[in-house]
Design a protein around this motif. Sequence first.
Motif, PDB file in Angstrom:
ATOM      1  N   THR A  80       0.821  -1.255  -0.023  1.00 29.33           N
ATOM      2  CA  THR A  80      -0.124   0.027   0.012  1.00 29.33           C
ATOM      3  C   THR A  80       1.064   1.226  -0.044  1.00 29.33           C
ATOM      4  O   THR A  80       2.220   1.059   0.155  1.00 29.33           O
ATOM      5  CB  THR A  80      -0.883   0.241   1.255  1.00 29.33           C
ATOM      6  N   ARG A  81       0.424   2.333  -0.273  1.00 25.75           N
ATOM      7  CA  ARG A  81       1.064   3.479  -0.290  1.00 25.75           C
ATOM      8  C   ARG A  81       1.687   3.784   1.095  1.00 25.75           C
ATOM      9  O   ARG A  81       2.856   4.392   1.215  1.00 25.75           O
ATOM     10  CB  ARG A  81       0.042   4.856  -0.564  1.00 25.75           C
ATOM     11  N   GLU A  82       1.318   3.444   2.234  1.00 26.18           N
ATOM     12  CA  GLU A  82       1.753   3.843   3.482  1.00 26.18           C
ATOM     13  C   GLU A  82       3.083   2.887   3.999  1.00 26.18           C
ATOM     14  O   GLU A  82       3.882   3.204   4.713  1.00 26.18           O
ATOM     15  CB  GLU A  82       0.517   3.325   4.644  1.00 26.18           C
ATOM     16  N   GLN A  83       3.127   1.867   2.947  1.00 23.80           N
ATOM     17  CA  GLN A  83       4.312   1.047   3.248  1.00 23.80           C
ATOM     18  C   GLN A  83       5.652   1.471   2.228  1.00 23.80           C
ATOM     19  O   GLN A  83       6.555   0.892   2.198  1.00 23.80           O
ATOM     20  CB  GLN A  83       3.996  -0.455   2.878  1.00 23.80           C
ATOM     21  N   THR A  84       5.188   2.424   1.344  1.00 24.79           N
ATOM     22  CA  THR A  84       6.062   3.059   0.499  1.00 24.79           C
ATOM     23  C   THR A  84       6.735   4.371   0.909  1.00 24.79           C
ATOM     24  O   THR A  84       6.111   5.387   1.565  1.00 24.79           O
ATOM     25  CB  THR A  84       5.361   3.168  -0.781  1.00 24.79           C
ATOM     26  N   ALA A  85       8.172   4.195   0.996  1.00 26.03           N
ATOM     27  CA  ALA A  85       8.928   5.621   1.256  1.00 26.03           C
ATOM     28  C   ALA A  85       8.836   6.703   0.053  1.00 26.03           C
ATOM     29  O   ALA A  85       8.280   7.828   0.440  1.00 26.03           O
ATOM     30  CB  ALA A  85      10.334   5.365   1.492  1.00 26.03           C
ATOM     31  N   ASN A  86       9.007   6.372  -1.227  1.00 29.25           N
ATOM     32  CA  ASN A  86       8.920   7.312  -2.259  1.00 29.25           C
ATOM     33  C   ASN A  86       8.623   6.360  -3.352  1.00 29.25           C
ATOM     34  O   ASN A  86       8.656   5.012  -3.462  1.00 29.25           O
ATOM     35  CB  ASN A  86      10.348   7.859  -2.715  1.00 29.25           C
TER      36      ASN A  86
ATOM     37  N   VAL B 171       9.437  -0.643   2.395  1.00 25.42           N
ATOM     38  CA  VAL B 171       9.768  -1.621   3.322  1.00 25.42           C
ATOM     39  C   VAL B 171      10.343  -2.889   2.654  1.00 25.42           C
ATOM     40  O   VAL B 171       9.490  -3.487   1.846  1.00 25.42           O
ATOM     41  CB  VAL B 171       8.491  -1.970   4.219  1.00 25.42           C
ATOM     42  N   GLY B 172      11.389  -3.377   2.941  1.00 25.56           N
ATOM     43  CA  GLY B 172      11.937  -4.507   2.674  1.00 25.56           C
ATOM     44  C   GLY B 172      11.230  -5.693   2.709  1.00 25.56           C
ATOM     45  O   GLY B 172      10.342  -6.095   3.764  1.00 25.56           O
TER      46      GLY B 172
ATOM     47  N   VAL C 195      17.988  -0.797   9.120  1.00 29.39           N
ATOM     48  CA  VAL C 195      16.887  -0.685   8.195  1.00 29.39           C
ATOM     49  C   VAL C 195      16.623  -1.429   6.989  1.00 29.39           C
ATOM     50  O   VAL C 195      17.615  -1.203   6.278  1.00 29.39           O
ATOM     51  CB  VAL C 195      16.193   0.946   8.168  1.00 29.39           C
ATOM     52  N   TYR C 196      15.731  -2.367   6.799  1.00 26.65           N
ATOM     53  CA  TYR C 196      15.878  -3.330   5.677  1.00 26.65           C
ATOM     54  C   TYR C 196      14.798  -2.473   4.537  1.00 26.65           C
ATOM     55  O   TYR C 196      13.539  -2.231   4.907  1.00 26.65           O
ATOM     56  CB  TYR C 196      15.348  -4.602   5.922  1.00 26.65           C
ATOM     57  N   SER C 197      15.248  -2.000   3.319  1.00 28.86           N
ATOM     58  CA  SER C 197      14.266  -1.762   2.479  1.00 28.86           C
ATOM     59  C   SER C 197      14.703  -2.146   1.096  1.00 28.86           C
ATOM     60  O   SER C 197      15.804  -2.993   0.722  1.00 28.86           O
ATOM     61  CB  SER C 197      14.748   0.025   2.452  1.00 28.86           C
TER      62      SER C 197
ATOM     63  N   ILE D 104      20.328  -3.122   3.495  1.00 30.52           N
ATOM     64  CA  ILE D 104      20.210  -2.896   4.900  1.00 30.52           C
ATOM     65  C   ILE D 104      21.148  -1.766   5.142  1.00 30.52           C
ATOM     66  O   ILE D 104      22.535  -1.823   4.901  1.00 30.52           O
ATOM     67  CB  ILE D 104      20.702  -4.476   5.649  1.00 30.52           C
ATOM     68  N   SER D 105      20.522  -0.952   5.822  1.00 28.99           N
ATOM     69  CA  SER D 105      21.229   0.416   5.962  1.00 28.99           C
ATOM     70  C   SER D 105      22.169   0.105   7.296  1.00 28.99           C
ATOM     71  O   SER D 105      21.951  -0.934   7.886  1.00 28.99           O
ATOM     72  CB  SER D 105      20.401   1.741   6.333  1.00 28.99           C
ATOM     73  N   LYS D 106      23.156   0.956   7.481  1.00 29.80           N
ATOM     74  CA  LYS D 106      23.968   0.885   8.757  1.00 29.80           C
ATOM     75  C   LYS D 106      23.323   0.846  10.076  1.00 29.80           C
ATOM     76  O   LYS D 106      23.715   0.051  10.982  1.00 29.80           O
ATOM     77  CB  LYS D 106      25.084   2.181   9.041  1.00 29.80           C
ATOM     78  N   ASN D 107      22.097   1.524  10.168  1.00 31.18           N
ATOM     79  CA  ASN D 107      21.364   1.469  11.500  1.00 31.18           C
ATOM     80  C   ASN D 107      20.344   0.282  11.507  1.00 31.18           C
ATOM     81  O   ASN D 107      19.715   0.043  12.352  1.00 31.18           O
ATOM     82  CB  ASN D 107      20.667   2.758  11.556  1.00 31.18           C
TER      83      ASN D 107
END
Length: 149
Positions: A22-28, A101-102, A139-141, A134-137
């Motif tokens: 859904t749109r809510e699960q999308t960053a950009n 979201v990954g 976060v999986y995207s 997977i970012s340094k902090n």
Amino acid sequence: MFSVRGKLITSASSPLPTVYYTREQTANYWLLISRRIKSGRVIARYRYILTAKTIEVSVGAGEPKKRLAQTYANEALALANAQAEYKRAQRNEQRLELKLVGNPHLVAGGPIQVSGFREGINGQWLINRVEHVISKNGVYSSRLNCQMG
């Protein structure tokens, strides 16, 4: 593994499941509409042996016209190649890029269904490319490049 585009199967020979977002699960997201690639009419030729004439078949309508260079052995081959080229051109008219979201189930060649966006984006898309990050902090995207399914 070889498969028809958009018809990937799992190792158990079942179709690859559609992933829903859904749109809510999308960053950009970005919708790219090509002005250069338009699917008009695709024309293919085949050689009719009984009369030794070249005959044209076409798929689609309107402009622009795309004429396939090869002359095919029969009408069925010519028509199948014209249809494949027409579908390819239609898929390339619009592209959707998503950062979301990954999800490890997002794979190139698989389907994704998106909702909650505007008209023209909602619906099923075919994933062309996926980049899992997977970012340094921690976060999986996932970043996706999709085309109309």
